[in-house]
Motif scaffolding. Structure first.
Motif, PDB file in Angstrom:
ATOM      1  N   UNK A 169       0.565  -1.480  -0.243  1.00  0.00           N
ATOM      2  CA  UNK A 169       0.146  -0.152  -0.144  1.00  0.00           C
ATOM      3  C   UNK A 169       1.075   1.214   0.063  1.00  0.00           C
ATOM      4  N   UNK A 170       0.357   2.215  -0.813  1.00  0.00           N
ATOM      5  CA  UNK A 170       1.254   3.810  -1.190  1.00  0.00           C
ATOM      6  C   UNK A 170       0.108   4.409  -0.307  1.00  0.00           C
ATOM      7  N   UNK A 171       0.467   5.558   0.981  1.00  0.00           N
ATOM      8  CA  UNK A 171      -0.430   6.134   1.356  1.00  0.00           C
ATOM      9  C   UNK A 171      -0.789   7.063   0.569  1.00  0.00           C
ATOM     10  N   UNK A 172       0.328   8.066   0.014  1.00  0.00           N
ATOM     11  CA  UNK A 172      -0.124   9.067  -0.993  1.00  0.00           C
ATOM     12  C   UNK A 172      -0.676  10.362   0.062  1.00  0.00           C
ATOM     13  N   UNK A 173      -0.483  10.239   0.269  1.00  0.00           N
ATOM     14  CA  UNK A 173      -0.809  12.727   1.664  1.00  0.00           C
ATOM     15  C   UNK A 173      -0.643  11.939   2.832  1.00  0.00           C
ATOM     16  N   UNK A 174       0.836  11.957   3.349  1.00  0.00           N
ATOM     17  CA  UNK A 174       1.533  11.938   4.743  1.00  0.00           C
ATOM     18  C   UNK A 174       1.781  13.788   4.520  1.00  0.00           C
ATOM     19  N   UNK A 175       1.688  13.843   5.761  1.00  0.00           N
ATOM     20  CA  UNK A 175       1.907  15.544   5.757  1.00  0.00           C
ATOM     21  C   UNK A 175       1.596  16.009   7.578  1.00  0.00           C
ATOM     22  N   UNK A 176       1.603  16.781   8.282  1.00  0.00           N
ATOM     23  CA  UNK A 176       1.510  16.969   9.843  1.00  0.00           C
ATOM     24  C   UNK A 176       0.154  16.554   9.952  1.00  0.00           C
ATOM     25  N   UNK A 178      -1.975  14.853   8.876  1.00  0.00           N
ATOM     26  CA  UNK A 178      -2.521  13.110   8.760  1.00  0.00           C
ATOM     27  C   UNK A 178      -0.953  12.122   9.782  1.00  0.00           C
ATOM     28  N   UNK A 179      -1.011  13.199  10.645  1.00  0.00           N
ATOM     29  CA  UNK A 179       0.305  12.285  11.861  1.00  0.00           C
ATOM     30  C   UNK A 179      -0.184  12.869  14.028  1.00  0.00           C
ATOM     31  N   UNK A 188       3.192   8.257  17.398  1.00  0.00           N
ATOM     32  CA  UNK A 188       2.508   8.680  16.246  1.00  0.00           C
ATOM     33  C   UNK A 188       1.997   8.120  15.843  1.00  0.00           C
ATOM     34  N   UNK A 189       0.648   8.218  15.136  1.00  0.00           N
ATOM     35  CA  UNK A 189      -0.185   7.292  14.224  1.00  0.00           C
ATOM     36  C   UNK A 189      -0.776   7.947  12.870  1.00  0.00           C
ATOM     37  N   UNK A 190      -0.412   7.095  12.582  1.00  0.00           N
ATOM     38  CA  UNK A 190      -0.536   7.923  10.959  1.00  0.00           C
ATOM     39  C   UNK A 190      -1.654   7.019  10.558  1.00  0.00           C
ATOM     40  N   UNK A 191      -2.916   8.772  10.243  1.00  0.00           N
ATOM     41  CA  UNK A 191      -3.777   8.090   9.232  1.00  0.00           C
ATOM     42  C   UNK A 191      -4.559   8.208   8.102  1.00  0.00           C
ATOM     43  N   UNK A 192      -5.780   8.464   7.575  1.00  0.00           N
ATOM     44  CA  UNK A 192      -6.084   9.029   6.080  1.00  0.00           C
ATOM     45  C   UNK A 192      -5.461   8.409   4.804  1.00  0.00           C
ATOM     46  N   UNK A 193      -6.524   6.594   5.889  1.00  0.00           N
ATOM     47  CA  UNK A 193      -5.763   5.990   4.344  1.00  0.00           C
ATOM     48  C   UNK A 193      -6.878   5.605   3.178  1.00  0.00           C
ATOM     49  N   UNK A 194      -7.758   6.626   3.215  1.00  0.00           N
ATOM     50  CA  UNK A 194      -8.782   7.032   2.547  1.00  0.00           C
ATOM     51  C   UNK A 194      -7.918   7.065   1.003  1.00  0.00           C
ATOM     52  N   UNK A 195      -7.035   7.928   1.347  1.00  0.00           N
ATOM     53  CA  UNK A 195      -6.322   8.197   0.017  1.00  0.00           C
ATOM     54  C   UNK A 195      -5.078   7.695  -0.958  1.00  0.00           C
ATOM     55  N   UNK A 340     -15.107  13.032  -4.488  1.00  0.00           N
ATOM     56  CA  UNK A 340     -14.696  12.358  -5.804  1.00  0.00           C
ATOM     57  C   UNK A 340     -14.699  11.400  -5.891  1.00  0.00           C
ATOM     58  N   UNK A 341     -14.688  10.626  -4.347  1.00  0.00           N
ATOM     59  CA  UNK A 341     -14.732   9.554  -4.631  1.00  0.00           C
ATOM     60  C   UNK A 341     -12.854   9.067  -3.504  1.00  0.00           C
ATOM     61  N   UNK A 342     -12.504   9.795  -2.834  1.00  0.00           N
ATOM     62  CA  UNK A 342     -11.114   9.423  -2.062  1.00  0.00           C
ATOM     63  C   UNK A 342     -11.634  10.153  -0.984  1.00  0.00           C
ATOM     64  N   UNK A 343     -11.300   9.045   0.225  1.00  0.00           N
ATOM     65  CA  UNK A 343     -11.240   9.372   1.724  1.00  0.00           C
ATOM     66  C   UNK A 343     -10.768   9.946   2.625  1.00  0.00           C
ATOM     67  N   UNK A 344     -10.473  10.135   3.599  1.00  0.00           N
ATOM     68  CA  UNK A 344      -9.510  10.312   4.597  1.00  0.00           C
ATOM     69  C   UNK A 344     -10.399  10.733   6.387  1.00  0.00           C
ATOM     70  N   UNK A 345      -9.126  10.918   7.013  1.00  0.00           N
ATOM     71  CA  UNK A 345      -9.800  10.974   8.376  1.00  0.00           C
ATOM     72  C   UNK A 345      -9.880  12.636   8.428  1.00  0.00           C
ATOM     73  N   UNK A 346     -11.231  12.861   9.609  1.00  0.00           N
ATOM     74  CA  UNK A 346     -10.994  14.529   9.987  1.00  0.00           C
ATOM     75  C   UNK A 346     -11.190  14.080  11.695  1.00  0.00           C
ATOM     76  N   UNK A 347     -10.300  14.364  12.227  1.00  0.00           N
ATOM     77  CA  UNK A 347      -9.717  14.504  13.295  1.00  0.00           C
ATOM     78  C   UNK A 347     -10.310  16.339  13.971  1.00  0.00           C
TER      79      UNK A 347
END
Length: 672
Positions: A169-176, A178-179, A188-195, A340-347
């Protein structure tokens, strides 16, 4: 205790305990989803696709969890199918990856009452962007994070990325954003695997949809839509740069493109070691092949002589003395579904001590997580205003390579740099005002039509006039080029449309059927259909190969000024002087919905490449962004002092250009 209504359209979903039907919308109330999950409150509203809720898991001593609901209203559309597909894929990804203690766990995935639900672990913590903001408020001249702290962040996250990549799997949206720093153990937890995307041979060999966040995502991901483990490592390097300097890579990307990665050291407030400089240099290489290829490679350069094993529950924990991250209790974590059809977390971090009065309002500071790069809630700010026009800017577009803007200027066509707003070239040859322009998909040919009743063909490379196509008795109002760059179409005030062979410059056919001036034409994405509209308030669909009318669509009450096909060719949008935009299902030849909100005639309409967002311009001096599937206004852009006559988008919708009656052309950059 309250009961939360699960109707995604309910305006006030909280109800007193004991009620069987919602007091607001009368929908039946569900006390426990799947006899297990008690919904507490709404975390976010996904606009026609459902909601995200904070809930309690009664099977786990009322442990908090996050529930995403998929409840789309649209039926039979590509967007709906894509949304369901990606919703299911997201659940699968989380099931595969959630066994890792630094990735949220999938708790359940099920269907109930015709809605799909995804239940996920709630992360109690604060994302690193908010922590960075806290540090910046407390420090002025010091680096927000030290070199040592950044190295500890890398040591904490690299094994997580190794685990993710080893699962294909490639995460494709690592940024502050989403950590997340988890309060309980400082990990540290990596979130936002909708992308995220499955890493396969197909992904490596074919271009796809651009996904990610500008500034943090590497060039191969933004430009070509491909992603590799090395792509995630670039994003991780950009994240480290942001935390180390306090400067957003998005800001630098907006101003300098990818040039900033070659001079990132000039933004440092405190010196760092040569060894760590070399590591960041290699993480931030623009060229994919010069970059680190695996998490193990980075770990070795950080001082590990052998690859760090990825073992569950044996991962490094952040040193509290070294990092000293301040923790604030975050009330809930939501997963935001990208339309658009892509998903990710919102904290969220405003959960209020189980007080019902606090359960209805999310913290506004945490709602604005970067959605714009994925097209769901795009927002733009004015970057450049180009002045000096002698008349209204009636037609404007961005060249296929995304580098240049083309627009009319009285009886000429001007080219401008999209990056700087500087004039590049002028095409001079029309004897009267130019009304419309189009550029071939290969970027080689520009077509223009004007009040001199002719269509002109130009070479984009040098501005040379190739040919003049005559035959109309009145001004040309619209021009278009087929997707295969073989046919030119024009629409005229003489109520006819002509199709021309671009190679031979000969007329193919004259289409007659409109009773008045033709103001708008467009080819379908496959080139088989031509749509036309104008003063007679009708839309006509033509078979390009036969020249016959397929159907006529009626419903507008004033002149139709603009029309656009959706990228999948199944929907047509039409903009009218009656202040509305109408969306038509082309398979059923019927109206889907009418968008209202502009206070004057709508002059221009365009689909964003995400197939979810619609952009419109109006004589009311505004530009509006719409959720295509729900018909809701997302954003309204104001700056022009006259009617906005034309709009154009580059291919990834990161830049919007607009032309106006106020004799200016304005360049808008995506801000999130």
């Amino acid at each position: 205790m309250t009961i939360c209504c699960l109707n995604p359209d309910c305006s006030n979903p909280l109800n007193p305990d004991g009620e069987k039907f919602c007091l607001t919308c009368s929908a039946p109330l569900v006390v426990l989803l799947r006899n297990r999950f008690r919904v507490i409150r709404v975390l976010s509203d996904e606009g026609g696709f459902g909601r995200t809720y904070l809930a309690e898991d009664i099977d786990k001593l009322n442990e908090l969890c996050v529930i995403k609901q998929l409840a789309p209203k649209a039926e039979g559309s590509w967007a709906l199918k894509k949304a369901i597909e990606l919703f299911q894929k997201e659940a699968k990804r989380l099931q595969e990856l959630g066994e890792h203690p630094q990735i949220p766990t999938l708790l359940a995935y099920f269907e109930q009452d015709s809605y799909l639900y995804l239940v996920q672990q709630f992360i109690d913590g604060q994302n690193l962007l908010r922590e960075l903001d806290t540090r910046r408020r407390g420090k002025t001249n010091q680096s927000p994070y030290t070199e040592g702290e950044i190295q500890e962040i890398l040591l904490n996250l690299l094994p997580v990325l190794k685990f993710v990549h080893e699962h294909g799997v490639i995460h494709r949206d690592i940024k502050p954003q989403n950590i997340m720093l988890r309060k309980s153990d400082q990990r540290l937890n990596l979130i936002d695997f909708g992308s995220s995307k499955q890493f396969t041979v197909r992904v490596q060999s074919k271009t796809g949809t651009s996904i990610g966040s500008h500034g943090y995502s590497p060039i191969e991901q933004i430009r070509d839509g491909v992603a590799y483990p090395a792509s995630d490592l670039f994003s991780l390097g950009a994240t480290c740069f942001h935390l180390l300097t306090g400067i957003s890579p998005f800001q630098l990307w907006t101003e300098h493109g990818y040039a900033w990665v070659n001079c990132w050291q000039q933004y440092l407030k405190s010196p760092i070691s040569d060894q760590f400089t070399q590591i960041l240099n290699k993480l931030l290489k623009k060229d994919l092949h010069q970059r680190y290829q695996s998490a193990d490679d980075v770990l070795r350069d950080l001082g590990y002589k052998s690859p760090v094993p990825v073992k569950i529950n044996s991962l490094p924990v952040l040193n509290k003395k070294g990092v000293k991250l301040q923790i604030a209790i975050v009330a809930g974590a939501g997963i935001l579904l990208l339309v658009m059809g892509e998903f990710w977390y919102k904290q969220f971090d405003s959960f209020g001590n189980n007080n019902p009065s606090n359960l209805s309002q999310p913290n506004p500071d945490t709602i604005g997580i970067d959605l714009s790069s994925k097209g769901f809630i795009p927002d733009y700010s004015l970057a450049v205003t180009i002045r000096g026009y002698t008349n209204t800017v009636l037609s404007v577009l961005v060249t296929p390579d995304g580098k240049t803007i083309a627009s009319n200027n009285q009886n000429t066509i001007k080219l401008w740099s999209l990056l700087t707003g500087q004039e590049v070239a002028t095409f001079d040859g029309h004897t009267k005002q130019v009304n419309a322009i189009a550029i071939s998909n290969d970027g080689k040919i520009l077509v223009s039509g004007g009040d001199d009743n002719v269509v002109k063909l130009w070479t984009m490379a040098n501005g040379k006039e190739l040919a003049t196509l005559g035959g109309h008795s009145q001004p040309i109002r619209a021009v278009a080029i087929s997707p295969d760059s073989k046919i030119v179409a024009d629409g005229s005030d003489d109520a006819t449309i002509k199709l021309w062979d671009l190679g031979s410059r000969r007329e193919i056919v004259t289409l007659m059927g409109h009773t008045s001036s033709v103001h708008a034409i467009a080819f379908s994405p496959d080139g088989n259909i031509l749509a036309s509209a104008g003063v007679d308030k009708t839309v006509k669909l033509w078979n390009v190969s036969t020249g016959q009318i397929i159907t006529t669509l009626t419903g507008h009450e004033d002149t139709i000024n603009s029309l656009a096909f959706s990228p999948d060719g199944k929907t047509l949008a039409t903009a009218s002087g009656d202040k509305t935009v109408k969306l038509w299902n082309l398979e059923k030849k019927q109206l889907i919905r009418t968008l209202t909100g502009h206070t004057a005639g709508v002059t221009s309409v365009a689909f964003n490449p995400d197939e979810m967002t619609l952009t419109t311009a109006s004589s009311d001096r505004t530009i509006k962004l719409w959720n295509f599937l729900t018909g809701r206004t997302i954003r309204t852009l104001t700056s022009h002092t006259g009617a906005v006559e034309s709009i154009g988008l580059n291919r990834d919708a990161s830049t919007l250009v607009s032309g106006s009656e106020d004799k200016t052309l304005r360049i808008w950059r995506r801000t999130k």
